[in-house]
Write a protein that holds these residues in place. Structure first.
Motif, PDB file in Angstrom:
ATOM      1  N   VAL A  64       0.841  -1.197   0.000  1.00 55.38           N
ATOM      2  CA  VAL A  64       0.000   0.000   0.000  1.00 55.38           C
ATOM      3  C   VAL A  64       0.878   1.250   0.000  1.00 55.38           C
ATOM      4  N   MET A  65       1.933   1.246   0.801  1.00 58.59           N
ATOM      5  CA  MET A  65       2.841   2.399   0.847  1.00 58.59           C
ATOM      6  C   MET A  65       3.538   2.588  -0.507  1.00 58.59           C
ATOM      7  N   GLU A  66       4.023   1.490  -1.108  1.00 61.74           N
ATOM      8  CA  GLU A  66       4.713   1.585  -2.391  1.00 61.74           C
ATOM      9  C   GLU A  66       3.794   2.108  -3.498  1.00 61.74           C
ATOM     10  N   GLU A  67       2.538   1.684  -3.498  1.00 58.61           N
ATOM     11  CA  GLU A  67       1.630   2.014  -4.600  1.00 58.61           C
ATOM     12  C   GLU A  67       0.807   3.278  -4.394  1.00 58.61           C
ATOM     13  N   THR A  68       0.660   3.714  -3.123  1.00 60.05           N
ATOM     14  CA  THR A  68      -0.179   4.891  -2.865  1.00 60.05           C
ATOM     15  C   THR A  68       0.492   5.948  -1.993  1.00 60.05           C
ATOM     16  N   GLY A  69       1.459   5.560  -1.173  1.00 63.63           N
ATOM     17  CA  GLY A  69       2.064   6.482  -0.220  1.00 63.63           C
ATOM     18  C   GLY A  69       1.264   6.630   1.067  1.00 63.63           C
ATOM     19  N   TRP A  70       0.194   5.842   1.208  1.00 66.83           N
ATOM     20  CA  TRP A  70      -0.683   5.944   2.380  1.00 66.83           C
ATOM     21  C   TRP A  70      -0.344   4.901   3.443  1.00 66.83           C
ATOM     22  N   ARG A  71      -0.576   5.298   4.701  1.00 71.76           N
ATOM     23  CA  ARG A  71      -0.539   4.379   5.833  1.00 71.76           C
ATOM     24  C   ARG A  71      -1.983   4.011   6.127  1.00 71.76           C
ATOM     25  N   VAL A  72      -2.228   2.724   6.436  1.00 70.50           N
ATOM     26  CA  VAL A  72      -3.584   2.250   6.713  1.00 70.50           C
ATOM     27  C   VAL A  72      -3.682   1.675   8.119  1.00 70.50           C
ATOM     28  N   GLY A  73      -4.908   1.625   8.634  1.00 70.08           N
ATOM     29  CA  GLY A  73      -5.181   1.042   9.946  1.00 70.08           C
ATOM     30  C   GLY A  73      -6.532   0.352   9.923  1.00 70.08           C
ATOM     31  N   ASP A  74      -6.963  -0.121  11.088  1.00 70.29           N
ATOM     32  CA  ASP A  74      -8.250  -0.823  11.219  1.00 70.29           C
ATOM     33  C   ASP A  74      -8.371  -1.925  10.169  1.00 70.29           C
ATOM     34  N   VAL A  75      -7.347  -2.745  10.065  1.00 70.93           N
ATOM     35  CA  VAL A  75      -7.272  -3.775   9.019  1.00 70.93           C
ATOM     36  C   VAL A  75      -8.096  -4.991   9.423  1.00 70.93           C
ATOM     37  N   ARG A  76      -8.957  -5.447   8.484  1.00 74.68           N
ATOM     38  CA  ARG A  76      -9.800  -6.623   8.715  1.00 74.68           C
ATOM     39  C   ARG A  76      -9.798  -7.486   7.462  1.00 74.68           C
ATOM     40  N   ARG A  77      -9.489  -8.775   7.617  1.00 78.53           N
ATOM     41  CA  ARG A  77      -9.463  -9.688   6.475  1.00 78.53           C
ATOM     42  C   ARG A  77     -10.886  -9.983   6.006  1.00 78.53           C
ATOM     43  N   LEU A  78     -11.086  -9.879   4.693  1.00 74.62           N
ATOM     44  CA  LEU A  78     -12.400 -10.153   4.104  1.00 74.62           C
ATOM     45  C   LEU A  78     -12.486 -11.547   3.497  1.00 74.62           C
ATOM     46  N   GLY A  79     -11.392 -12.030   2.921  1.00 72.73           N
ATOM     47  CA  GLY A  79     -11.403 -13.324   2.260  1.00 72.73           C
ATOM     48  C   GLY A  79     -10.317 -13.393   1.214  1.00 72.73           C
ATOM     49  N   ALA A  80     -10.460 -14.338   0.284  1.00 71.90           N
ATOM     50  CA  ALA A  80      -9.439 -14.532  -0.749  1.00 71.90           C
ATOM     51  C   ALA A  80     -10.074 -15.079  -2.016  1.00 71.90           C
ATOM     52  N   PHE A  81      -9.380 -14.882  -3.117  1.00 77.02           N
ATOM     53  CA  PHE A  81      -9.755 -15.491  -4.384  1.00 77.02           C
ATOM     54  C   PHE A  81      -8.477 -15.871  -5.110  1.00 77.02           C
ATOM     55  N   GLN A  82      -8.614 -16.658  -6.166  1.00 77.96           N
ATOM     56  CA  GLN A  82      -7.445 -17.046  -6.954  1.00 77.96           C
ATOM     57  C   GLN A  82      -7.645 -16.663  -8.412  1.00 77.96           C
ATOM     58  N   ARG A  83      -6.539 -16.424  -9.085  1.00 81.37           N
ATOM     59  CA  ARG A  83      -6.560 -16.164 -10.524  1.00 81.37           C
ATOM     60  C   ARG A  83      -5.278 -16.717 -11.122  1.00 81.37           C
ATOM     61  N   TYR A  84      -5.388 -17.203 -12.340  1.00 79.02           N
ATOM     62  CA  TYR A  84      -4.261 -17.805 -13.050  1.00 79.02           C
ATOM     63  C   TYR A  84      -3.844 -16.842 -14.156  1.00 79.02           C
ATOM     64  N   VAL A  85      -2.585 -16.394 -14.104  1.00 82.54           N
ATOM     65  CA  VAL A  85      -2.124 -15.354 -15.030  1.00 82.54           C
ATOM     66  C   VAL A  85      -0.669 -15.561 -15.424  1.00 82.54           C
ATOM     67  N   TYR A  86      -0.314 -14.935 -16.536  1.00 91.54           N
ATOM     68  CA  TYR A  86       1.094 -14.822 -16.903  1.00 91.54           C
ATOM     69  C   TYR A  86       1.586 -13.499 -16.336  1.00 91.54           C
ATOM     70  N   MET A  87       2.728 -13.518 -15.655  1.00 92.97           N
ATOM     71  CA  MET A  87       3.316 -12.321 -15.062  1.00 92.97           C
ATOM     72  C   MET A  87       4.551 -11.942 -15.871  1.00 92.97           C
ATOM     73  N   PRO A  88       4.405 -11.037 -16.858  1.00 93.94           N
ATOM     74  CA  PRO A  88       5.531 -10.717 -17.732  1.00 93.94           C
ATOM     75  C   PRO A  88       6.730 -10.120 -16.998  1.00 93.94           C
ATOM     76  N   GLU A  89       6.482  -9.388 -15.896  1.00 92.40           N
ATOM     77  CA  GLU A  89       7.595  -8.779 -15.155  1.00 92.40           C
ATOM     78  C   GLU A  89       8.497  -9.827 -14.503  1.00 92.40           C
TER      79      GLU A  89
END
Length: 150
Positions: A64-89
């Motif tokens: 979050v810091m790298e991509e937005t510069g923001w600090r976050v709080g009150d963190v709560r896990r919602l869940g997860a999903f999966q995706r299959y992709v090619y990662m060119p980087e």
């Protein structure tokens, strides 16, 4: 676990790549997205891969810091999903396991350090329309439908 996005390619070998992603609210119904110039990934939930030896919440705060510069709080896990992709980087095929968290934006500390990422506050209902990743859209749509305050 629910799968979104591209179909699995028969015979393709995928490497597991866990990640942590944030639905960041401002308390007024807006979500913080990471806007990019990457085709097909123009608007994303901030977040990314969990590095080896790193805990999911450490990765969440770092990404979050790298991509937005923001600090976050009150963190709560919602869940997860999966995706299959090619990662060119990384020049590899991956089974991305995306752990999604609901957070509150606390303060902007810096400009993003991740190239081609710009933080953008968007009303929650519009975020659903703009998010590029179908799994991201599904989680945010569920939050909007449930009436959870951002």
């Amino acid at each position: 676990m629910r799968r979104y996005g591209e179909a699995v390619i028969e015979g393709q070998r995928y490497e597991d790549r866990p990640g942590a992603y944030a639905c960041i609210g401002d308390g007024a119904g807006n979500l913080l997205l990471a806007a990019t110039t990457v085709r097909g990934e123009e608007f994303l939930l901030p977040g990314g891969g969990i590095d080896e030896g790193e805990a999911p919440l450490q990765a969440l705060h770092r990404e979050v810091m790298e991509e937005t510069g923001w600090r976050v709080g009150d963190v709560r896990r919602l869940g997860a999903f999966q995706r299959y992709v090619y990662m060119p980087e990384y020049d590899k095929w991956a089974r991305k396991v995306c752990h999604i968290y609901l957070c509150r934006g606390i303060t902007k500390l810096a400009e993003p350090t991740e190239p081609d990422h710009t933080p953008l506050w968007v009303p929650g209902d519009l975020a659903v329309e703009h998010l590029s990743i179908t799994g991201d859209r599904a989680f945010v749509a569920g939050l909007v439908a449930s009436g959870i305050a951002f």
